[in-house]
Write a protein that holds these residues in place. Structure first.
Motif, PDB file in Angstrom:
ATOM      1  N   ALA A  66      12.594  -4.538   1.522  1.00  0.00           N
ATOM      2  CA  ALA A  66      11.370  -5.263   1.898  1.00  0.00           C
ATOM      3  C   ALA A  66      11.249  -5.389   3.409  1.00  0.00           C
ATOM      4  CB  ALA A  66      11.299  -6.647   1.244  1.00  0.00           C
ATOM      5  N   ALA A  67      12.087  -4.639   4.145  1.00  0.00           N
ATOM      6  CA  ALA A  67      12.010  -4.679   5.605  1.00  0.00           C
ATOM      7  C   ALA A  67      10.930  -3.735   6.106  1.00  0.00           C
ATOM      8  CB  ALA A  67      13.365  -4.306   6.212  1.00  0.00           C
ATOM      9  N   GLU A  68      10.865  -2.534   5.467  1.00  0.00           N
ATOM     10  CA  GLU A  68       9.952  -1.520   5.945  1.00  0.00           C
ATOM     11  C   GLU A  68      10.127  -1.379   7.467  1.00  0.00           C
ATOM     12  OE1 GLU A  68       9.881  -1.788   2.554  1.00  0.00           O
ATOM     13  OE2 GLU A  68       8.604  -3.528   2.848  1.00  0.00           O
ATOM     14  N   ILE A  69       9.117  -1.752   8.237  1.00  0.00           N
ATOM     15  CA  ILE A  69       9.237  -1.823   9.693  1.00  0.00           C
ATOM     16  C   ILE A  69       9.051  -3.291  10.080  1.00  0.00           C
ATOM     17  CG2 ILE A  69       8.162  -1.242  11.895  1.00  0.00           C
ATOM     18  CD1 ILE A  69       9.727   1.063  10.825  1.00  0.00           C
ATOM     19  N   SER A  82      26.398  -5.169   5.797  1.00  0.00           N
ATOM     20  CA  SER A  82      27.457  -4.232   5.417  1.00  0.00           C
ATOM     21  C   SER A  82      27.132  -2.813   5.850  1.00  0.00           C
ATOM     22  CB  SER A  82      27.671  -4.265   3.900  1.00  0.00           C
ATOM     23  OG  SER A  82      26.467  -3.944   3.224  1.00  0.00           O
ATOM     24  N   GLU A  83      25.860  -2.499   5.970  1.00  0.00           N
ATOM     25  CA  GLU A  83      25.457  -1.125   6.290  1.00  0.00           C
ATOM     26  C   GLU A  83      23.998  -1.114   6.724  1.00  0.00           C
ATOM     27  OE1 GLU A  83      24.831   0.378   1.743  1.00  0.00           O
ATOM     28  OE2 GLU A  83      26.382  -1.051   2.327  1.00  0.00           O
ATOM     29  N   PHE A  84      23.600   0.005   7.316  1.00  0.00           N
ATOM     30  CA  PHE A  84      22.202   0.231   7.663  1.00  0.00           C
ATOM     31  C   PHE A  84      21.760   1.475   6.916  1.00  0.00           C
ATOM     32  CE2 PHE A  84      18.887   2.037  10.587  1.00  0.00           C
ATOM     33  CZ  PHE A  84      17.953   1.032  10.405  1.00  0.00           C
ATOM     34  N   VAL A  85      20.653   1.338   6.161  1.00  0.00           N
ATOM     35  CA  VAL A  85      20.178   2.408   5.294  1.00  0.00           C
ATOM     36  C   VAL A  85      18.833   2.891   5.808  1.00  0.00           C
ATOM     37  CG1 VAL A  85      19.703   3.085   2.925  1.00  0.00           C
ATOM     38  CG2 VAL A  85      21.266   1.186   3.378  1.00  0.00           C
ATOM     39  N   LEU A  86      18.745   4.192   6.070  1.00  0.00           N
ATOM     40  CA  LEU A  86      17.489   4.776   6.550  1.00  0.00           C
ATOM     41  C   LEU A  86      16.733   5.365   5.369  1.00  0.00           C
ATOM     42  CD1 LEU A  86      19.763   5.686   9.114  1.00  0.00           C
ATOM     43  CD2 LEU A  86      17.461   5.589  10.093  1.00  0.00           C
ATOM     44  N   GLY A 112      27.083 -17.241   3.015  1.00  0.00           N
ATOM     45  CA  GLY A 112      28.158 -16.381   2.534  1.00  0.00           C
ATOM     46  C   GLY A 112      27.728 -15.268   1.616  1.00  0.00           C
ATOM     47  N   ILE A 113      26.459 -14.886   1.654  1.00  0.00           N
ATOM     48  CA  ILE A 113      25.982 -13.752   0.861  1.00  0.00           C
ATOM     49  C   ILE A 113      25.731 -12.587   1.819  1.00  0.00           C
ATOM     50  CG2 ILE A 113      24.208 -12.872  -0.690  1.00  0.00           C
ATOM     51  CD1 ILE A 113      23.618 -15.715  -1.545  1.00  0.00           C
ATOM     52  N   PRO A 114      26.542 -11.540   1.769  1.00  0.00           N
ATOM     53  CA  PRO A 114      26.285 -10.391   2.639  1.00  0.00           C
ATOM     54  C   PRO A 114      25.062  -9.611   2.175  1.00  0.00           C
ATOM     55  CG  PRO A 114      28.100  -9.909   1.147  1.00  0.00           C
ATOM     56  CD  PRO A 114      27.714 -11.349   0.908  1.00  0.00           C
ATOM     57  N   THR A 115      24.488  -8.822   3.064  1.00  0.00           N
ATOM     58  CA  THR A 115      23.317  -8.014   2.727  1.00  0.00           C
ATOM     59  C   THR A 115      23.451  -6.643   3.369  1.00  0.00           C
ATOM     60  OG1 THR A 115      21.904  -8.460   4.652  1.00  0.00           O
ATOM     61  CG2 THR A 115      21.915 -10.129   2.919  1.00  0.00           C
ATOM     62  N   THR A 116      22.670  -5.725   2.856  1.00  0.00           N
ATOM     63  CA  THR A 116      22.457  -4.469   3.571  1.00  0.00           C
ATOM     64  C   THR A 116      21.298  -4.667   4.531  1.00  0.00           C
ATOM     65  OG1 THR A 116      20.930  -3.666   1.874  1.00  0.00           O
ATOM     66  CG2 THR A 116      23.261  -3.137   1.595  1.00  0.00           C
ATOM     67  N   SER A 117      21.009  -3.651   5.329  1.00  0.00           N
ATOM     68  CA  SER A 117      19.805  -3.639   6.157  1.00  0.00           C
ATOM     69  C   SER A 117      19.157  -2.273   6.010  1.00  0.00           C
ATOM     70  CB  SER A 117      20.139  -3.921   7.626  1.00  0.00           C
ATOM     71  OG  SER A 117      21.113  -3.024   8.114  1.00  0.00           O
ATOM     72  N   THR A 118      17.835  -2.228   6.098  1.00  0.00           N
ATOM     73  CA  THR A 118      17.120  -0.982   5.828  1.00  0.00           C
ATOM     74  C   THR A 118      15.973  -0.794   6.816  1.00  0.00           C
ATOM     75  OG1 THR A 118      15.524  -2.006   4.312  1.00  0.00           O
ATOM     76  CG2 THR A 118      17.593  -1.207   3.347  1.00  0.00           C
ATOM     77  N   MET A 119      15.481   0.434   6.860  1.00  0.00           N
ATOM     78  CA  MET A 119      14.243   0.731   7.586  1.00  0.00           C
ATOM     79  C   MET A 119      13.531   1.862   6.857  1.00  0.00           C
ATOM     80  SD  MET A 119      13.574   1.847  11.588  1.00  0.00           S
ATOM     81  CE  MET A 119      14.146   3.545  11.487  1.00  0.00           C
ATOM     82  N   MET A 120      12.282   1.619   6.458  1.00  0.00           N
ATOM     83  CA  MET A 120      11.448   2.677   5.889  1.00  0.00           C
ATOM     84  C   MET A 120      10.487   3.150   6.979  1.00  0.00           C
ATOM     85  SD  MET A 120       8.817   2.704   2.651  1.00  0.00           S
ATOM     86  CE  MET A 120       7.460   2.034   3.602  1.00  0.00           C
ATOM     87  N   ARG A 176       0.807  -1.219   0.000  1.00  0.00           N
ATOM     88  CA  ARG A 176       0.000   0.000   0.000  1.00  0.00           C
ATOM     89  C   ARG A 176       0.841   1.270   0.000  1.00  0.00           C
ATOM     90  NH1 ARG A 176      -2.718  -3.502   4.164  1.00  0.00           N
ATOM     91  NH2 ARG A 176      -4.475  -4.458   3.077  1.00  0.00           N
ATOM     92  N   PHE A 177       2.138   1.134   0.263  1.00  0.00           N
ATOM     93  CA  PHE A 177       3.022   2.299   0.229  1.00  0.00           C
ATOM     94  C   PHE A 177       3.668   2.462  -1.140  1.00  0.00           C
ATOM     95  CE2 PHE A 177       5.559  -1.326   1.484  1.00  0.00           C
ATOM     96  CZ  PHE A 177       6.660  -1.232   0.647  1.00  0.00           C
ATOM     97  N   CYS A 178       3.507   1.500  -2.034  1.00  0.00           N
ATOM     98  CA  CYS A 178       4.285   1.438  -3.273  1.00  0.00           C
ATOM     99  C   CYS A 178       3.528   2.062  -4.437  1.00  0.00           C
ATOM    100  CB  CYS A 178       4.640  -0.014  -3.594  1.00  0.00           C
ATOM    101  SG  CYS A 178       5.613  -0.186  -5.107  1.00  0.00           S
ATOM    102  N   ALA A 179       4.148   3.057  -5.044  1.00  0.00           N
ATOM    103  CA  ALA A 179       3.575   3.681  -6.234  1.00  0.00           C
ATOM    104  C   ALA A 179       4.236   3.174  -7.506  1.00  0.00           C
ATOM    105  CB  ALA A 179       3.721   5.200  -6.144  1.00  0.00           C
TER     106      ALA A 179
END
Length: 939
Positions: free
Chosen positions: A728-731, A797-801, A761-769, A623-626
């Motif tokens: 796809a983390a959103e909250i 590897s990182e946290f993305v806001l 052995g696959i690194p990922t980022t992390s996010t929060m919307m 519902r947040f995706c345009a």
């Protein structure tokens, strides 16, 4: 059954007659109707049913499905006190029917004109019976559901019958696995009574799958997955009439919110010998009729209501008067294995008795006509041909002249032909999007009013039976799946019914608690009620805070704690810091910036990369995706493999070291499509780092290939995927997620994908919307969960806001979400992320796409060390209304940072230093390929 007064019944009946909204108390009163009151109740229910049939174009029609009953296994891990279907291994010739036995039943049914193959089985028998586990292992199946899936495919291919699956309790991922092989599924809710589940000696005691909260979660997950779903209640198993009413209101809530409840069965208990409940009396048929009628009034005209015809003795007309519009599945071949003592009526008899009541009997398919006609997303494209072979294209009912024959079931061939608006990545900055919203906005995301009810549940106030207060009548009914459950207005005084929420408070859906090991905690567990209140547009700012007052003294104390023990902040202290303003906010930023300097030094980093969104066709329903479009929408597109590789090659020539690749969940793309995309990029640009596929895409790929998450990720790594975006983390709180999205993966699944990726052995980022329907406590718990995962795996590897971009977001246009976080909140949460993640994740990234340049500068002075990438094409945020462009050159990034006085450094995805050749190439292009550059007008 307790008695109610005659006057209470008359008042409740008057409200039903006038189309007033009923509450649980009034529904409970009406369940007591007998004699003349029952006659009046049936009359009101019949009118509502007739209105719904008229709106659906099936006036005067009662439907049924001609089926065969396939009891795949009678073993079960539950111990229900009334069940004769479940048995023990020593009473069976084998734990499961063999494939030959399954197909023999299906072939005989096809020869007799059946069109539905009803797979019924016990819940996960391998968890209780070692014989079941041994049989599955010896036949090469990981679990019972794998065997169900395999047999459904064989029935489709070898007989043409359409599977309807009743495998009991299913998880969200189970539904993803089974949806491509069955047009419909089902599971009886039975009751929301916790007493029957928790008290020894009651019907559901000792049966883990009969937990009402678990079963309601299945109904919700089916709706989120766009599965046409059958459910119902079972009366006479020891529940109270209040329990029955609450169960109906619980089903109504799910039906309204997701639109996936295709039918509701109201089934009467029949005592059976050799069961613990053999001595209980059968449910009275007038009691059954009253329950059906109340179900019709509560659920409204759009939901189809069924009474099993073999359980109603000769009272067919009574059940039709009560408001049913379907007789369910009737088999000319197999017995009712759940009620074996009750043979099916002959279809000719059923037709005659239906005609005597003034209705025509018509055959339907296992998937109801509304969902047949709607097609996607309710019907998986792998099943389209199978359903089309049997369905009348005009009505969605079964074709009378249909010929049963097997059709191949196969994954789509890839769907990599270029189609649609493939230049959207450039045109989004010039021509823009075609419309601000899709034309299915009113229903594709579920019922907006029901969503508001979820966010702001009304107090549990039951109108007393003596009340004469009126509520406004509801608008005309929706006949499409996903529409509101509302009643058509046939005459001013005829059938009008509003649809409130009425959800029983004790059966809330289970959700993530925010810990890797316990993400199924109920939403209210350990959380003050104000945490669940979401900040809609115009909501006072203190609602966003969660618990804690955020007073100046609280903020000062929290600042002292942050300076002394950054990672040791309590939830309340962290929430207080998010309210820091003025000098306190400056102090918070200074603490964060000192930690940043300690962790990574003064360099501000960026990567030269290109986003490639290979398709925006998606039916997940976020519902947040345009960005997501239907395949027929004006802005929809899909890139070919060559176009994807071309864009990667062009990015490489411009000095890129990374391609970030994500796309919509396109129904035509097989689960192996992701591997082909990665291989295409690696073949064209072997040195490119492929940062690709969100956890939602991983789940989709694993479900479509029927692989485990680990096996799918290992295959993706072999194909060339170097790292995963932790999007796809959103909250990471399911209470928030199920408002933000209709069908995206739950918190538990996101955590599993991410931790599994790290393990292989696959690194990922992390996010929060953030900044939509959440609050500050959600932010804090999300960040702390990210830290716990990092401490366990070390793979981030990182946290993305990612601040919420609201302008074209459907949930904002519907008036539910607020317009993103404030500038103060953006500064505070970037600083808090640095503090809470200190010692765990070194790199904190801001999103220049979503923040203005001046805000980027401010957060760079408050803990942030990374700007992300040049991107070259950023379409997702631009479609949502971001005004910060779809790329930034290296020069623009350097100019943004220059005022801070900090050095700027180009990096790789792993935060290393690119080769000199890459640095030279990116310097020559300024980090952006020519094809996407804005053309400046000549002076």
């Amino acid at each position: 059954m307790s008695l109610v007064s005659d006057s209470a019944l008359r008042r409740a009946l008057a409200r039903a007659r006038d189309g007033k909204a009923l509450d649980v108390t009034e529904a409970t009163v009406l369940l007591h109707a007998r004699g003349e009151h029952l006659d009046a109740l049936l009359e009101h229910a019949s009118r509502v049913r007739d209105a719904g049939l008229q709106a659906a174009g099936r006036e005067g029609i009662i439907t049924y499905s001609r089926k065969v009953f396939i009891p795949l296994t009678r073993l079960c891990r539950d111990r229900c006190g009334y069940c004769t279907f479940a048995t023990a291994p020593h009473k069976l010739p084998a734990p499961f029917l063999s494939p030959d036995e399954v197909l023999e039943i299906a072939r005989q049914g096809a020869a007799m004109g059946c069109k539905e193959a009803l797979f019924t089985l016990g819940d996960r028998p391998e968890d209780r019976w070692h014989q079941a586990r041994t049989w599955l292992d010896s036949h090469g199946y990981d679990d019972t559901l794998s065997y169900v899936r395999a047999m459904a495919i064989r029935v489709l291919e070898e007989t043409g019958l359409l599977p309807h699956l009743n495998p009991g309790v299913l998880g969200w991922r189970d539904l993803q696995r089974l949806k491509p092989v069955a047009p419909s599924m089902g599971m009886m809710l039975e009751t929301t009574s916790r007493r029957l589940f928790e008290e020894k000696g009651q019907a559901h005691y000792g049966s883990p799958d009969k937990d009402p909260a678990v079963r309601l979660r299945v109904l919700e997950d089916a709706g989120r997955t766009n599965v046409p779903f059958t459910t119902g209640i079972l009366i006479g198993i020891g529940e109270t009439v209040e329990d029955r009413a609450e169960s109906l209101f619980a089903i109504r809530r799910v039906a309204r919110e997701y639109g996936g409840i295709q039918e509701v069965i109201v089934q009467n208990f029949r005592a059976k010998p050799d069961t613990a409940m053999r001595g209980l009396p059968d449910a009275d048929l007038k009691e059954l009729a009253a329950t059906i009628a109340v179900a019709r009034l509560v659920l409204g005209p759009r939901v189809r209501i069924q009474a099993p015809p073999n359980l109603v003795d000769s009272e067919y007309e009574l059940m039709i008067r009560a408001g049913i519009d379907d007789w369910g599945g009737v088999s000319p071949l197999t017995p009712d294995h759940v009620n074996p003592e009750r043979p099916w009526p002959q279809i000719s008899l059923l037709e005659s008795r239906t005609a005597s009541a003034g209705f025509r009997l018509r055959e339907r398919l296992t998937i109801y006509p509304e969902y047949v006609l709607a097609g996607e997303p309710w019907l998986d494209p792998r099943l389209t041909a199978h359903v089309a072979a049997l369905a009348d294209p005009a009505t969605g009912l079964a074709r009378e002249d249909a010929v049963l024959r097997g059709l191949p079931w196969q994954e789509p061939d890839g769907g990599f032909a270029a189609s649609g608006r493939v230049d959207l990545h450039v045109e989004v900055d010039t021509a823009g999007r075609t419309h601000d919203r899709r034309d299915d906005f009113d229903h594709v995301y579920g019922d907006w009013d029901a969503l508001r009810d979820r966010l702001n549940p009304a107090p549990a106030v039951h109108v007393a039976p003596t009340s004469t207060d009126e509520q406004p009548a509801a608008p005309a009914p929706e006949t499409r799946p996903g529409g509101s459950d509302r009643v058509v207005e046939r005459r001013a005084s005829d059938v009008r019914q509003a649809s409130g929420s009425g959800t029983p408070g004790d059966v809330r859906q289970a959700s993530g608690s925010g810990t890797p090991g316990d993400v199924r905690q109920a939403p209210g567990s350990g959380t003050p009620s104000d945490v669940r209140q979401a900040p809609g547009s115009g909501t006072p700012s203190d609602v966003r805070q969660g618990p804690g007052s955020g007073t100046p003294s609280d903020v000062r104390q929290a600042l002292r704690r942050a300076a002394a023990d950054p990672a040791g902040l309590s939830d309340a202290e962290a929430v207080a810091l998010l309210q820091a303003d003025g000098g306190a906010l400056d102090e918070l930023a200074a603490i964060a910036d000192a930690l940043r300097r300690q962790a990574v030094g003064d360099d501000v980093t960026y990567v030269v990369n290109r986003n490639i969104n290979f398709t925006n066709v998606c039916y997940t329903g976020c519902r947040f995706c345009a960005f997501a479009q239907r395949r027929t929408d004006a802005d929809a597109y899909t890139l070919s493999l060559d176009q994807v590789a071309d864009r990667a090659e062009e990015a490489w020539q411009a000095g890129a070291t990374e391609v970030c690749m994500q796309g919509g969940i396109h129904p035509d793309l097989p689960g192996t499509a992701y591997f082909e995309l990665a291989k295409a990029i690696k073949a064209r640009t072997p040195g490119m780092h492929v940062h690709a596929f969100s956890p939602m895409e991983v789940i989709n790929g694993a479900s479509r290939t029927d692989l485990s998450i680990r096996a799918w990720l290992e295959a993706a790594k072999e194909a060339g995927v170097d790292s995963l975006p932790g999007t796809a983390a959103e909250i990471l709180d399911d209470d928030v997620r199920w408002v933000l999205t209709k069908g995206k993966l739950p918190t538990k699944e996101w955590v599993e994908v991410i931790t599994t990726a790290h393990k292989v052995g696959i690194p990922t980022t992390s996010t929060m919307m953030y900044g939509h329907v959440d609050n500050h406590l959600h932010w804090v718990r999300h960040i702390k969960l990210i830290r716990r995962i990092q401490e366990e795996t070390g793979g981030f590897s990182e946290f993305v806001l990612l601040p919420f971009v609201h302008t074209s977001a459907p949930i904002y246009l519907a008036g539910i979400a607020r317009p993103g976080p404030t500038a103060q909140e953006n500064r505070a949460v970037h600083a808090l992320a640095r503090i809470l993640l200190h010692g765990a994740i070194k790199n904190i990234q801001c999103s220049w796409v979503k923040l203005r340049d001046d805000l980027c500068r401010q957060v760079l002075q408050g803990g942030v060390n990374d700007l992300g990438g040049t991107l070259m094409e950023e379409t997702i945020s631009r479609m949502a209304g971001s005004e910060n462009g779809s790329y930034k050159t290296i020069s623009e990034l350097r100019e943004m940072v220059e005022v801070t006085g900090r050095p700027v450094r180009q990096r790789t995805t792993e935060y290393g230093t690119p080769t000199q050749e890459r640095l030279d190439a990116s310097r020559a292009s300024d980090g952006v390929c020519k094809s996407v550059r804005r053309v400046l007008p000549m002076a």
